[in-house]
Design an enzyme around this catalytic site. Structure first.
Site, mmCIF file in Angstrom:
data_model
loop_
_atom_site.group_PDB
_atom_site.id
_atom_site.type_symbol
_atom_site.label_atom_id
_atom_site.label_comp_id
_atom_site.label_asym_id
_atom_site.label_seq_id
_atom_site.Cartn_x
_atom_site.Cartn_y
_atom_site.Cartn_z
ATOM 1 N N ASN A 6 9.717 4.393 -0.717
ATOM 2 C CA ASN A 6 8.825 5.090 0.211
ATOM 3 C C ASN A 6 8.463 4.089 1.297
ATOM 4 O OD1 ASN A 6 6.799 6.429 1.550
ATOM 5 N ND2 ASN A 6 5.320 6.338 -0.139
ATOM 6 N N LYS A 8 6.920 4.574 4.074
ATOM 7 C CA LYS A 8 5.651 4.862 4.761
ATOM 8 C C LYS A 8 5.821 4.734 6.279
ATOM 9 C CE LYS A 8 3.343 3.471 0.572
ATOM 10 N NZ LYS A 8 2.138 2.996 -0.101
ATOM 11 N N HIS A 92 1.658 12.679 -1.901
ATOM 12 C CA HIS A 92 1.439 11.243 -2.075
ATOM 13 C C HIS A 92 -0.058 10.977 -1.930
ATOM 14 C CE1 HIS A 92 1.295 6.971 -1.201
ATOM 15 N NE2 HIS A 92 2.443 6.885 -1.847
ATOM 16 N N GLU A 94 -1.713 8.930 -0.375
ATOM 17 C CA GLU A 94 -2.188 8.698 0.999
ATOM 18 C C GLU A 94 -2.338 10.030 1.742
ATOM 19 O OE1 GLU A 94 0.720 5.673 1.960
ATOM 20 O OE2 GLU A 94 -0.258 4.389 0.495
ATOM 21 N N GLU A 162 1.644 8.037 -9.984
ATOM 22 C CA GLU A 162 1.213 6.857 -9.232
ATOM 23 C C GLU A 162 -0.308 6.719 -9.331
ATOM 24 O OE1 GLU A 162 4.161 5.768 -5.889
ATOM 25 O OE2 GLU A 162 2.950 7.432 -5.172
ATOM 26 N N GLY A 168 -0.197 -0.311 -3.659
ATOM 27 C CA GLY A 168 -0.407 -1.297 -2.604
ATOM 28 C C GLY A 168 -1.436 -2.361 -2.934
ATOM 29 N N SER A 208 2.740 -0.712 -7.101
ATOM 30 C CA SER A 208 2.966 -2.164 -7.206
ATOM 31 C C SER A 208 4.160 -2.544 -8.093
ATOM 32 C CB SER A 208 1.687 -2.882 -7.670
ATOM 33 O OG SER A 208 0.661 -2.699 -6.712
#
Ligand code: PGA
Length: 246
Positions: A6, A8, A92, A94, A162, A168, A208
């Site tokens: 991904n 991003k 996702h 985000e 996730e 991250g 991560s």
């Protein structure tokens, strides 16, 4: 195992070509076939140009539930299909946490994929406070129940677990923690769809993932792949994950 990158809001068309060519030189054809990439849509055509037949799959990081109309700035599933992509991330963290997408918005997106060739990858996972108050399974149950309401058993999907606190942050879930969540999702699919659906749906872990932790995570029976953010941006770290996985 599936290795999904991904990217991003990173990597323009030139960088995408460079990275994909570097990966092709370091990975076998078989390994390239096990890769999925999610570039930003403006870099999608560069990725498509770099791809030879029957190699990695490509997808969008986000889609809209309507394929056409007055929806400025959105991404159409129909156009995604037309340009030759195969996949789309749905939900996702985000998208959920920065752009306010709700479980029912995600249900509309999942259902919008049903009549297209695009295979959705539904992303789910708990926040830190939810894990600390032992709500992980109930959060996963809510996210799955709402997003997958009415989703047909015979339409393929991927699910990425996730945990939000691991994305991250450098704080990876332990293999046991990730396995527990994956086993829960597997059981959920069996109870709410069928044994076949549960057995055939690939479950990816994200948060991560790096070359150093991929080996132990990949040994877990219900982890079928990884969704990788930061470590997918450089050939060395992405290749390291693939080489270290079972
Ligand atoms: P990360 O991101 O690997 O950088 O934690 C994962 C993701 O956002 O899918």
């Amino acid at each position: 195992m599936i290795f999904a990158g991904n990217w991003k809001l990173n990597l323009g068309p030139k960088e995408v070509k460079l990275l994909l060519n570097e990966l092709k030189s370091k990975l076998s054809n078989e390994e390239m076939k096990s890769c999925f990439f999610f570039p930003q849509n403006l870099s999608l055509s560069a990725a498509l140009e770099t791809r030879e037949e029957s190699s990695f799959l490509l997808g969008s990081q986000n889609i809209h539930s309507k394929s056409e109309g007055a929806f400025t700035g959105e991404n159409s599933i129909k156009v995604l299909e037309e340009v030759g992509a195969e996949l789309a991330l749905v939900g996702h963290s985000e998208r959920r946490n920065i752009f306010g997408e709700t479980d029912s918005d995600l249900n509309e997106k999942m259902l919008a994929c049903v009549d297209s060739k695009i295979i959705p990858m539904l992303c789910i996972g708990e926040k830190l406070e939810e894990r600390e108050s032992s709500k992980t399974n109930s959060v996963l149950d809510r996210q799955l129940s709402i997003a997958l309401a009415g989703f047909p058993t015979d339409k393929q999907l991927y699910i990425a677990y996730e945990p939000v606190w691991a994305i991250g942050t450098g704080k990876v879930a332990s293999p046991e923690m990730a396995e527990d969540a994956h086993a829960y999702i597997r059981k959920w699919l069996e109870e709410n769809f069928s044994k076949d659906k549960s057995d055939s749906t690939m479950l990816l872990y994200g948060g991560s993932v790096k070359a150093e932790n991929a080996g132990d995570l990949s040994k877990m029976p219900n982890i079928d792949g990884f969704l990788i953010g930061g470590a997918s941006l450089k050939a060395e770290s992405f290749v390291g994950i693939i080489k270290n996985s079972k």
